[in-house]
Design a protein around this motif. Structure first.
Motif, PDB file in Angstrom:
ATOM      1  N   LEU A   1       0.838  -1.193   0.000  1.00  0.00           N
ATOM      2  CA  LEU A   1       0.000   0.000   0.000  1.00  0.00           C
ATOM      3  C   LEU A   1       0.874   1.245   0.000  1.00  0.00           C
ATOM      4  CD1 LEU A   1      -2.783   1.456   0.340  1.00  0.00           C
ATOM      5  CD2 LEU A   1      -2.346   1.359   2.810  1.00  0.00           C
ATOM      6  N   ILE A   2       0.594   2.147  -0.904  1.00  0.00           N
ATOM      7  CA  ILE A   2       1.216   3.466  -0.863  1.00  0.00           C
ATOM      8  C   ILE A   2       0.268   4.308  -0.022  1.00  0.00           C
ATOM      9  CG2 ILE A   2       2.004   5.455  -2.188  1.00  0.00           C
ATOM     10  CD1 ILE A   2       2.365   3.415  -4.553  1.00  0.00           C
ATOM     11  N   SER A   3       0.644   4.533   1.203  1.00  0.00           N
ATOM     12  CA  SER A   3      -0.225   5.156   2.195  1.00  0.00           C
ATOM     13  C   SER A   3      -0.041   6.670   2.211  1.00  0.00           C
ATOM     14  CB  SER A   3       0.100   4.584   3.576  1.00  0.00           C
ATOM     15  OG  SER A   3      -0.671   5.214   4.559  1.00  0.00           O
ATOM     16  N   VAL A   4      -1.157   7.371   2.122  1.00  0.00           N
ATOM     17  CA  VAL A   4      -1.140   8.830   2.223  1.00  0.00           C
ATOM     18  C   VAL A   4      -1.759   9.201   3.568  1.00  0.00           C
ATOM     19  CG1 VAL A   4      -1.201   9.218  -0.263  1.00  0.00           C
ATOM     20  CG2 VAL A   4      -3.337   9.032   0.984  1.00  0.00           C
ATOM     21  N   ASN A   5      -1.536  10.391   3.999  1.00  0.00           N
ATOM     22  CA  ASN A   5      -2.029  10.829   5.300  1.00  0.00           C
ATOM     23  C   ASN A   5      -3.507  11.213   5.186  1.00  0.00           C
ATOM     24  OD1 ASN A   5      -2.023  11.494   7.974  1.00  0.00           O
ATOM     25  ND2 ASN A   5      -1.222  13.551   7.650  1.00  0.00           N
ATOM     26  N   ASP A   6      -4.377  10.200   5.140  1.00  0.00           N
ATOM     27  CA  ASP A   6      -5.811  10.417   4.988  1.00  0.00           C
ATOM     28  C   ASP A   6      -6.540   9.591   6.035  1.00  0.00           C
ATOM     29  OD1 ASP A   6      -8.420  10.806   4.143  1.00  0.00           O
ATOM     30  OD2 ASP A   6      -8.230   9.637   2.310  1.00  0.00           O
ATOM     31  N   SER A   7      -7.091  10.258   7.025  1.00  0.00           N
ATOM     32  CA  SER A   7      -7.750   9.554   8.134  1.00  0.00           C
ATOM     33  C   SER A   7      -8.975   8.775   7.667  1.00  0.00           C
ATOM     34  CB  SER A   7      -8.132  10.536   9.235  1.00  0.00           C
ATOM     35  OG  SER A   7      -9.039  11.500   8.737  1.00  0.00           O
ATOM     36  N   LYS A   8      -9.645   9.248   6.633  1.00  0.00           N
ATOM     37  CA  LYS A   8     -10.832   8.539   6.121  1.00  0.00           C
ATOM     38  C   LYS A   8     -10.438   7.182   5.539  1.00  0.00           C
ATOM     39  CE  LYS A   8     -13.699  12.003   6.782  1.00  0.00           C
ATOM     40  NZ  LYS A   8     -14.492  12.074   7.957  1.00  0.00           N
ATOM     41  N   THR A   9      -9.294   7.115   4.857  1.00  0.00           N
ATOM     42  CA  THR A   9      -8.827   5.843   4.313  1.00  0.00           C
ATOM     43  C   THR A   9      -8.492   4.887   5.453  1.00  0.00           C
ATOM     44  OG1 THR A   9      -7.929   6.930   2.363  1.00  0.00           O
ATOM     45  CG2 THR A   9      -7.114   4.741   2.830  1.00  0.00           C
ATOM     46  N   ARG A  10      -7.846   5.389   6.493  1.00  0.00           N
ATOM     47  CA  ARG A  10      -7.475   4.535   7.618  1.00  0.00           C
ATOM     48  C   ARG A  10      -8.697   4.010   8.372  1.00  0.00           C
ATOM     49  NH1 ARG A  10      -3.511   8.424   7.920  1.00  0.00           N
ATOM     50  NH2 ARG A  10      -4.429   9.432   9.733  1.00  0.00           N
ATOM     51  N   GLU A  11      -9.823   4.727   8.313  1.00  0.00           N
ATOM     52  CA  GLU A  11     -11.066   4.230   8.919  1.00  0.00           C
ATOM     53  C   GLU A  11     -11.599   3.015   8.155  1.00  0.00           C
ATOM     54  OE1 GLU A  11     -13.946   7.374   8.837  1.00  0.00           O
ATOM     55  OE2 GLU A  11     -12.767   8.662  10.172  1.00  0.00           O
ATOM     56  N   PHE A  12     -11.341   2.970   6.870  1.00  0.00           N
ATOM     57  CA  PHE A  12     -11.905   1.972   5.970  1.00  0.00           C
ATOM     58  C   PHE A  12     -11.076   0.691   5.888  1.00  0.00           C
ATOM     59  CE2 PHE A  12     -12.114   0.676   1.349  1.00  0.00           C
ATOM     60  CZ  PHE A  12     -13.337   0.033   1.425  1.00  0.00           C
ATOM     61  N   ILE A  13      -9.777   0.814   5.978  1.00  0.00           N
ATOM     62  CA  ILE A  13      -8.894  -0.342   5.791  1.00  0.00           C
ATOM     63  C   ILE A  13      -8.138  -0.662   7.073  1.00  0.00           C
ATOM     64  CG2 ILE A  13      -8.574   0.025   3.314  1.00  0.00           C
ATOM     65  CD1 ILE A  13      -5.812   1.286   4.115  1.00  0.00           C
ATOM     66  N   ASP A  14      -7.540  -1.820   7.093  1.00  0.00           N
ATOM     67  CA  ASP A  14      -6.676  -2.226   8.201  1.00  0.00           C
ATOM     68  C   ASP A  14      -5.248  -2.279   7.637  1.00  0.00           C
ATOM     69  OD1 ASP A  14      -5.264  -3.386  10.255  1.00  0.00           O
ATOM     70  OD2 ASP A  14      -6.634  -5.088  10.501  1.00  0.00           O
ATOM     71  N   GLU A  15      -4.476  -1.242   7.871  1.00  0.00           N
ATOM     72  CA  GLU A  15      -3.132  -1.156   7.288  1.00  0.00           C
ATOM     73  C   GLU A  15      -2.254  -2.355   7.663  1.00  0.00           C
ATOM     74  OE1 GLU A  15      -1.238   2.634   7.981  1.00  0.00           O
ATOM     75  OE2 GLU A  15      -2.294   3.539   6.289  1.00  0.00           O
ATOM     76  N   LYS A  16      -2.500  -2.962   8.812  1.00  0.00           N
ATOM     77  CA  LYS A  16      -1.681  -4.106   9.242  1.00  0.00           C
ATOM     78  C   LYS A  16      -1.844  -5.320   8.325  1.00  0.00           C
ATOM     79  CE  LYS A  16      -3.321  -3.224  13.312  1.00  0.00           C
ATOM     80  NZ  LYS A  16      -4.096  -3.493  14.405  1.00  0.00           N
ATOM     81  N   LYS A  17      -2.917  -5.366   7.567  1.00  0.00           N
ATOM     82  CA  LYS A  17      -3.172  -6.515   6.697  1.00  0.00           C
ATOM     83  C   LYS A  17      -2.423  -6.431   5.364  1.00  0.00           C
ATOM     84  CE  LYS A  17      -7.656  -7.928   8.458  1.00  0.00           C
ATOM     85  NZ  LYS A  17      -9.049  -8.244   8.081  1.00  0.00           N
ATOM     86  N   PHE A  18      -1.883  -5.273   5.042  1.00  0.00           N
ATOM     87  CA  PHE A  18      -1.169  -5.135   3.777  1.00  0.00           C
ATOM     88  C   PHE A  18       0.181  -5.833   3.838  1.00  0.00           C
ATOM     89  CE2 PHE A  18      -4.297  -1.887   3.104  1.00  0.00           C
ATOM     90  CZ  PHE A  18      -4.527  -1.955   1.745  1.00  0.00           C
TER      91      PHE A  18
END
Length: 185
Positions: free
Chosen positions: A88-105
């Motif tokens: 995942l190319i992660s950007v600083n977007d709190s709405k995206t972090r609400e939707f996904i679980d970054e630990k699963k990438f």
């Protein structure tokens, strides 16, 4: 339409990633935002903006794209589970972090930028996938492919202004916006 009805009103538009404090410090009369308002601000939702996956395009012909991205690169829709298998190319977007679980990438590449072109360039090079609001990527960036994410996830865009601001021009502009967008959300 607003300008034709109110030709003497001047509107100045600024595009920024953060309008934090603009209303509080009287730097703007109204801001368009997806951030919930402060206590003294009115928040009027006007459009839902769906999040999409940005994927490398045409991986079969692009030697820069890793083989593991071949299974999703040209799909019209993807799931979160499809995306979790990749970087995942992660950007600083709190709405995206609400939707996904970054630990699963598989892996995360943290990226900070004032615009989305840098993210799109990283996707184009096959470094990973990105999740962005559809209004940010209305047209495909050369070398990338846009896929809808299932289940759907949206951010709500709103215009926000100080409740105590009673400027005639502002009130007319707010009413114009409310009338114009009344059936959009």
């Amino acid at each position: 339409k607003f300008k034709s009805k109110y030709p003497d009103v001047s509107i100045s538009i600024s595009v920024e990633n953060s309008f934090s404090g603009w209303l509080k410090n009287d730097l703007a009369d109204v801001v368009f935002t997806d951030i919930e308002p402060q206590d003294n601000e009115e928040w009027v939702p006007f459009i839902k903006d769906r999040y999409v996956a940005v994927l490398p395009e045409g991986v079969l012909s692009n030697k820069n794209v890793p083989n593991e991205l071949k299974n999703i690169s040209n799909k019209k829709t993807v799931t979160k589970d499809d995306l979790y298998k990749h970087t995942l190319i992660s950007v600083n977007d709190s709405k995206t972090r609400e939707f996904i679980d970054e630990k699963k990438f598989k892996k995360i590449v943290k990226f900070s930028s004032t615009d989305d072109l840098g993210v799109l360039a990283l996707v184009k090079q096959g470094i990973g996938v990105a999740i962005l609001p559809s209004l940010s990527v209305q047209e495909s960036f050369a070398g990338t492919h846009i896929a809808l994410i299932e289940p759907e996830y949206f951010r709500v865009l709103a215009f926000s202004y100080k409740k105590e601001n009673k400027k005639y021009c502002l009130l007319k502009f707010i009413q114009f916006l409310k009338d114009y967008y009344k059936d959009k959300i």
